[in-house]
Design an enzyme around this catalytic site. Structure first.
Site, PDB file in Angstrom:
ATOM      1  N   LYS A 110      86.802  53.792  71.121  1.00  0.00           N
ATOM      2  CA  LYS A 110      88.009  53.003  70.839  1.00  0.00           C
ATOM      3  C   LYS A 110      89.228  53.564  71.575  1.00  0.00           C
ATOM      4  O   LYS A 110      90.034  52.800  72.122  1.00  0.00           O
ATOM      5  CB  LYS A 110      88.271  52.939  69.335  1.00  0.00           C
ATOM      6  CG  LYS A 110      87.296  51.989  68.636  1.00  0.00           C
ATOM      7  CD  LYS A 110      87.512  51.914  67.146  1.00  0.00           C
ATOM      8  CE  LYS A 110      86.587  50.886  66.525  1.00  0.00           C
ATOM      9  NZ  LYS A 110      86.470  51.026  65.069  1.00  0.00           N
ATOM     10  N   LYS A 190      75.989  43.595  74.163  1.00  0.00           N
ATOM     11  CA  LYS A 190      76.011  43.486  72.711  1.00  0.00           C
ATOM     12  C   LYS A 190      77.117  42.503  72.299  1.00  0.00           C
ATOM     13  O   LYS A 190      78.230  42.591  72.811  1.00  0.00           O
ATOM     14  CB  LYS A 190      76.318  44.864  72.108  1.00  0.00           C
ATOM     15  CG  LYS A 190      76.429  44.828  70.590  1.00  0.00           C
ATOM     16  CD  LYS A 190      77.260  45.980  70.023  1.00  0.00           C
ATOM     17  CE  LYS A 190      77.675  45.628  68.620  1.00  0.00           C
ATOM     18  NZ  LYS A 190      78.916  46.045  68.113  1.00  0.00           N
ATOM     19  N   LYS A 193      83.297  41.263  68.909  1.00  0.00           N
ATOM     20  CA  LYS A 193      84.595  40.590  69.095  1.00  0.00           C
ATOM     21  C   LYS A 193      85.444  41.333  70.108  1.00  0.00           C
ATOM     22  O   LYS A 193      86.275  40.732  70.771  1.00  0.00           O
ATOM     23  CB  LYS A 193      85.336  40.355  67.776  1.00  0.00           C
ATOM     24  CG  LYS A 193      85.372  41.496  66.835  1.00  0.00           C
ATOM     25  CD  LYS A 193      85.919  41.088  65.463  1.00  0.00           C
ATOM     26  CE  LYS A 193      85.802  42.219  64.480  1.00  0.00           C
ATOM     27  NZ  LYS A 193      84.566  42.216  63.718  1.00  0.00           N
TER      28      LYS A 193
HETATM   29  P1  ADP Z   1      82.313  43.820  66.197  1.00  0.00           P
HETATM   30  O1  ADP Z   1      81.491  44.639  67.176  1.00  0.00           O
HETATM   31  O2  ADP Z   1      82.289  42.376  66.561  1.00  0.00           O
HETATM   32  O3  ADP Z   1      83.707  44.371  66.039  1.00  0.00           O
HETATM   33  P2  ADP Z   1      81.791  45.005  63.662  1.00  0.00           P
HETATM   34  O4  ADP Z   1      81.825  46.352  64.285  1.00  0.00           O
HETATM   35  O5  ADP Z   1      82.930  44.585  62.796  1.00  0.00           O
HETATM   36  O6  ADP Z   1      81.581  43.912  64.814  1.00  0.00           O
HETATM   37  O7  ADP Z   1      80.414  44.860  62.860  1.00  0.00           O
HETATM   38  C1  ADP Z   1      80.257  44.434  61.526  1.00  0.00           C
HETATM   39  C2  ADP Z   1      78.783  44.520  61.169  1.00  0.00           C
HETATM   40  O8  ADP Z   1      77.995  43.656  61.974  1.00  0.00           O
HETATM   41  C3  ADP Z   1      78.196  45.926  61.360  1.00  0.00           C
HETATM   42  O9  ADP Z   1      77.196  46.173  60.400  1.00  0.00           O
HETATM   43  C4  ADP Z   1      77.569  45.830  62.723  1.00  0.00           C
HETATM   44  O10 ADP Z   1      76.549  46.767  62.908  1.00  0.00           O
HETATM   45  C5  ADP Z   1      77.052  44.401  62.724  1.00  0.00           C
HETATM   46  N1  ADP Z   1      77.031  43.891  64.105  1.00  0.00           N
HETATM   47  C6  ADP Z   1      78.104  43.637  64.882  1.00  0.00           C
HETATM   48  N2  ADP Z   1      77.730  43.178  66.084  1.00  0.00           N
HETATM   49  C7  ADP Z   1      76.383  43.151  66.084  1.00  0.00           C
HETATM   50  C8  ADP Z   1      75.398  42.769  67.043  1.00  0.00           C
HETATM   51  N3  ADP Z   1      75.740  42.312  68.251  1.00  0.00           N
HETATM   52  N4  ADP Z   1      74.095  42.886  66.702  1.00  0.00           N
HETATM   53  C9  ADP Z   1      73.741  43.347  65.481  1.00  0.00           C
HETATM   54  N5  ADP Z   1      74.617  43.707  64.520  1.00  0.00           N
HETATM   55  C10 ADP Z   1      75.925  43.619  64.808  1.00  0.00           C
END
Ligand code: ADP
Ligand code: TRP
Length: 321
Positions: A110, A190, A193
């Site tokens: 980050k 992956k 957002k």
């Molecule tokens: P982002 O990467 O969009 O910011 P978050 O970090 O808020 O998403 O993730 C929230 C939940 O969703 C976590 O448990 C994370 O492991 C899961 N998650 C997010 N993106 C994925 C993905 N591409 N594949 C599988 N699980 C995901």
């Protein structure tokens, strides 16, 4: 068994969130005691706009309820309605070596992407450990990117127990489903957002369809045989399809004569069939904002009821009154 998971209210939820975390967590509702919370304290590390935070919290609450969270069974709460979590975070900070946090890749990633290197971002895994240990969860369903955070939570639980000589905390196991561990985004990276490559669960239908048609594929000509396992569209289709449907589409890839556009249409149809009923339910809930608020308040009360005895035990173990 006790299950806990949380999600940050930091933007629209996408199908990576849905298949990686929401669906596995919601599937456990029937047979286990499930705690699900909206990690708004965590979101403060990155969201600086108060109105945006409030809106995101409301959106996540609606999204979960629309996707099948049953508030009568599952304890659904806003993290900030449970201040006990912070007290526990401090007790865990005291046993947390700096090196453990310095090795955490989420902080490094980050800050490398330009986020403020503030203390909360650095201490994020300790607060997350407090979320998990506060209810003494056995299982934590998450996507693969959260694996290191879960290891830190286990480390801190073990250290606390060893230092105090009391078995206050359980070592929670992550539940990371292999087939959905990393859902690809429209660019093949992956889905996240932060990468702007998401397919949002509750995006406007037309826009979702357009986004699906943009999923990156290779340039194999229409008539040539194609490898389903190397294709992002197929990887996404598989998430929605049963084994037979997936095998049928895989057969068409291998046979040749089918363009990627057709596979994308099949994916768009699956998406629509899956999420349209949730979209309708969400629209109904949106008109009942007081009900949603009442659900979160009731959840917070139940969460506090579960957390207080565990926190008291932790306080006693370190010598607080
Ligand atoms: P982002 O990467 O969009 O910011 P978050 O970090 O808020 O998403 O993730 C929230 C939940 O969703 C976590 O448990 C994370 O492991 C899961 N998650 C997010 N993106 C994925 C993905 N591409 N594949 C599988 N699980 C995901
Ligand atoms: N760190 C998680 C994420 O970014 C959210 C989260 C906070 C969480 N506390 C948690 C997940 C406890 C599981 C358990 O997605």
């Amino acid at each position: 068994m006790r299950v806990l998971s949380g999600i940050q209210p930091s933007g629209k939820l996408h199908i990576g969130n849905y298949f990686g975390m929401m669906k596995p967590a919601l599937a456990l509702q029937e047979e286990h005691e499930v705690f699900l919370f909206i990690a708004d304290y965590h979101a403060l590390t990155t969201t600086k706009d108060a109105a945006a935070l409030r809106e995101n919290v409301r959106d996540v609450a609606l999204d979960f309820l629309a996707c099948g969270l049953d508030p009568a069974r599952t304890v659904f709460y806003r993290q900030s309605d449970v201040p006990e979590v912070h007290e526990l975070a401090w007790l865990l900070s005291v046993v947390c070596p700096m090196g453990l946090l310095e090795r955490a890749h989420s902080y490094k990633d980050k800050t490398a992407r330009g986020m403020d290197a503030n203390h909360a971002l650095f201490a994020y895994p300790v607060l997350m450990a407090a979320d998990i240990l506060s209810v003494n969860a056995d299982i934590v369903p998450v996507g693969k990117d959260q694996k290191q955070h879960l290891e830190i939570a286990r480390d801190l639980a073990g250290k606390f127990n060893r230092q105090t000589g009391e078995e206050v905390f359980k070592l929670a196991d992550p539940m990371i489903l292999e087939e959905v561990a990393v859902v690809p985004g429209v660019d093949g990276q992956k889905m996240s957002k932060s990468y702007g490559n998401t397919i949002d669960i509750f995006g406007p239908p037309k826009q979702v369809r357009k986004t699906i048609m943009r999923v990156v594929t290779d340039s194999t000509p229409l008539e040539a045989p194609k490898d389903p396992d190397a294709c992002n569209v197929f990887a996404l289709y598989k998430l929605f399809a049963d084994a037979e449907e997936a095998e049928a589409l895989a057969g068409r890839y291998r046979a040749g004569g089918m363009g990627y556009g057709e596979a994308k249409k099949a994916l768009a149809e699956k998406f629509e069939a899956h999420f349209a009923p949730y979209r309708d339910r969400r629209a109904e809930l949106e008109a009942e904002s007081e009900k949603v608020e009442a659900i979160l308040r009731d959840g917070a009360e139940r969460a506090r009821g579960a957390i207080q005895p565990i926190l008291s035990q932790a306080r006693r173990a370190v010598g607080l009154a």
